[in-house]
Scaffold this active site. Structure first.
Site, PDB file in Angstrom:
ATOM      1  N   SER A 107     -58.189 -87.938  50.346  1.00 15.76           N
ATOM      2  CA  SER A 107     -59.719 -87.425  49.551  1.00 15.76           C
ATOM      3  C   SER A 107     -60.772 -88.653  49.449  1.00 15.76           C
ATOM      4  O   SER A 107     -60.656 -89.679  50.082  1.00 15.76           O
ATOM      5  CB  SER A 107     -59.452 -86.474  48.452  1.00 15.76           C
ATOM      6  OG  SER A 107     -60.871 -85.583  47.898  1.00 15.76           O
TER       7      SER A 107
ATOM      8  N   ASP B  18     -60.157 -76.308  54.327  1.00  8.91           N
ATOM      9  CA  ASP B  18     -60.472 -77.111  53.245  1.00  8.91           C
ATOM     10  C   ASP B  18     -61.863 -76.900  53.018  1.00  8.91           C
ATOM     11  O   ASP B  18     -62.633 -77.079  54.298  1.00  8.91           O
ATOM     12  CB  ASP B  18     -60.180 -79.000  53.800  1.00  8.91           C
ATOM     13  CG  ASP B  18     -60.127 -80.503  52.754  1.00  8.91           C
ATOM     14  OD1 ASP B  18     -61.033 -80.598  51.538  1.00  8.91           O
ATOM     15  OD2 ASP B  18     -59.505 -81.229  53.278  1.00  8.91           O
TER      16      ASP B  18
ATOM     17  N   HIS C 260     -57.611 -78.647  50.943  1.00 12.53           N
ATOM     18  CA  HIS C 260     -57.323 -80.347  50.023  1.00 12.53           C
ATOM     19  C   HIS C 260     -55.865 -80.842  50.096  1.00 12.53           C
ATOM     20  O   HIS C 260     -55.303 -81.756  49.779  1.00 12.53           O
ATOM     21  CB  HIS C 260     -58.165 -80.042  49.200  1.00 12.53           C
ATOM     22  CG  HIS C 260     -59.134 -81.938  49.043  1.00 12.53           C
ATOM     23  ND1 HIS C 260     -59.355 -82.385  50.373  1.00 12.53           N
ATOM     24  CD2 HIS C 260     -59.395 -82.672  48.755  1.00 12.53           C
ATOM     25  CE1 HIS C 260     -60.026 -83.540  50.195  1.00 12.53           C
ATOM     26  NE2 HIS C 260     -59.716 -83.745  49.289  1.00 12.53           N
TER      27      HIS C 260
END
Length: 416
Positions: free
Chosen positions: A188, A358, A391
């Site tokens: 991330s 995601d 994610h």
């Protein structure tokens, strides 16, 4: 009308004060103090080592790292796997791996699953020298040589400072400790600061390879309604002048902000993790419950504003101060400089893994990132696409070892 000189002075003053004014006090502060430990290793009874690693039989040390701008950051080093000798490298020096978390979490986020299922412990058992980074503002990185977390100036930073100060400090510390080039793994926000930092050549002499999980570089195609509404709502001047220098997701101002976002049409906050990260396929409910004991954590409001700018502007650029004269003062240009991802050395071994579900690292945005790497040596670029992953699956998925982590281990060993 005021003379031009006074107007210029006033503009400079405004630019300098945008993120240091204190109408009341910065909201929320804990575990903050002055001083430094000069990097000395410590067992830290309440640290991540004691909480999540030594209890499973791993040898782990806590370290403190000072940045050039005075922040004192916490790191964990896993020096040995669970069974002494099981992680032997046949007399060779262990390869150092630096693991970097995302926004609103710390290094604990990598360690929520069992030892057989989380990346740092798997790497330690495979014979790597594992270092876990914790960026400024997180639970164990709330110290500074002269500032306290209660001071708004402590929170006067965005991910630009993570690029320019935190990541170089981590790399320098590990390199000086081990004398070896370093493998980097980011998830991330950890991918964004890695990509930006490597594009500026900060780690040119100490970086061996890079693995990016759920890369967030371009953010224009975020499909999370909640994240998109939040990005549009973040206006730096407003949030700062309300006195919120620290963005504490568990604090009252953030709770009020979140409630207002959840009232927007099309935003469903019943399942917050899904609302933000996408439909994760492979999370264990007990792991999610454990995550909520430690996360989310604080970051700077300015950092959230910068991420919102990345979403709104569609470019990977330095922080925009919102006024041409302020940008001119900081950058020598009326617009913030762009991070040129294509400047990353074309022979740097890179592994990228992204998911089809995601909401934050959308497939279209990943394609923009890959376009930026189109001149990269094809033999140095490994791409993995996982249709069902969102994610959080990359760090907490029960099958992440089989799908992602084994690939990372293979990628790292190939560089030896």
């Amino acid at each position: 009308m005021a003379p031009p000189g006074l107007l210029s002075l006033a503009a400079v003053g405004f630019c300098l004060l945008v993120f240091v004014l204190e109408p009341d006090r910065a909201h929320g502060s804990s575990r903050g103090s002055f001083g430094r430990n000069n990097g000395a290793a410590s067992p830290a009874v309440d640290g991540i080592c004691a909480t999540a690693l030594t209890t499973h039989g791993y040898k782990c040390l806590e370290h403190e790292v000072e940045t050039q701008d005075g922040y004192i950051l916490n790191m964990q080093r896993i020096t040995e796997g669970r069974v002494p000798g099981s992680s032997s490298t046949g007399g060779k020096k262990k390869q150092p791996v630096l693991i970097q978390h995302g926004v609103l979490v710390d290094g604990m986020t990598w360690l929520l699953n069992s030892p057989e299922q989380n990346l740092p412990m798997i790497l330690a058992d495979k014979g790597f020298d594992v270092w876990i980074a914790n960026t400024r503002g997180t639970r164990f990185s709330r110290k500074h040589v002269s500032l306290d977390p209660a001071d708004p100036e402590f929170w006067n930073w965005s991910w630009d400072e993570l690029v320019s100060y935190d990541l170089p400090a981590f790399f320098d510390f590990v390199f000086n400790y081990t004398g070896q080039k370093i493998h980097y793994i980011g998830h991330s926000l950890g991918t964004l600061i890695g990509l930006a930092s490597f594009s500026e050549g900060h780690q040119a002499d100490t970086l061996k390879s890079a693995a990016f999980l759920s890369p967030i570089a371009y953010l224009s195609h975020i499909t999370s309604p909640l994240a998109a509404v939040a990005a549009r709502a973040f206006v730096g001047e407003i949030t700062t002048f309300l006195g919120v220098a620290e963005f504490n997701p568990k604090g009252q101002p953030a709770s009020v902000f979140l409630k207002s976002l959840c009232n927007h049409p099309g935003v469903d906050c019943y399942d917050l993790m899904t609302a933000v990260t996408g439909k994760n396929c492979c999370l264990n409910s007990s792991t999610v419950d454990l995550a909520l004991q430690y996360e989310p954590q604080s970051t700077a409001t300015k950092n959230m504003v910068h991420l919102a700018q990345t979403f709104r502007d569609g470019v990977i650029a330095k922080y925009d101060y919102g006024r041409p004269d302020c940008n001119l003062m900081h950058y020598g240009n009326v617009k913030p400089p762009i991070y040129n991802i294509s400047s990353i050395p074309h022979d740097l071994p890179i592994f990228i893994s992204y998911g089809g579900q995601d909401s934050l690292s959308d497939v279209r945005d990943v394609q923009l990132l890959l376009d930026s790497l189109k001149f990269h040596d094809v033999n140095k670029l490994m791409i993995q696409y996982i249709k069902d992953y969102a994610h959080a699956d990359f760090i907490m998925g029960v099958n992440a070892k089989d799908i992602v982590y084994n690939q990372i281990v293979q990628f790292l060993k190939y560089q030896e």
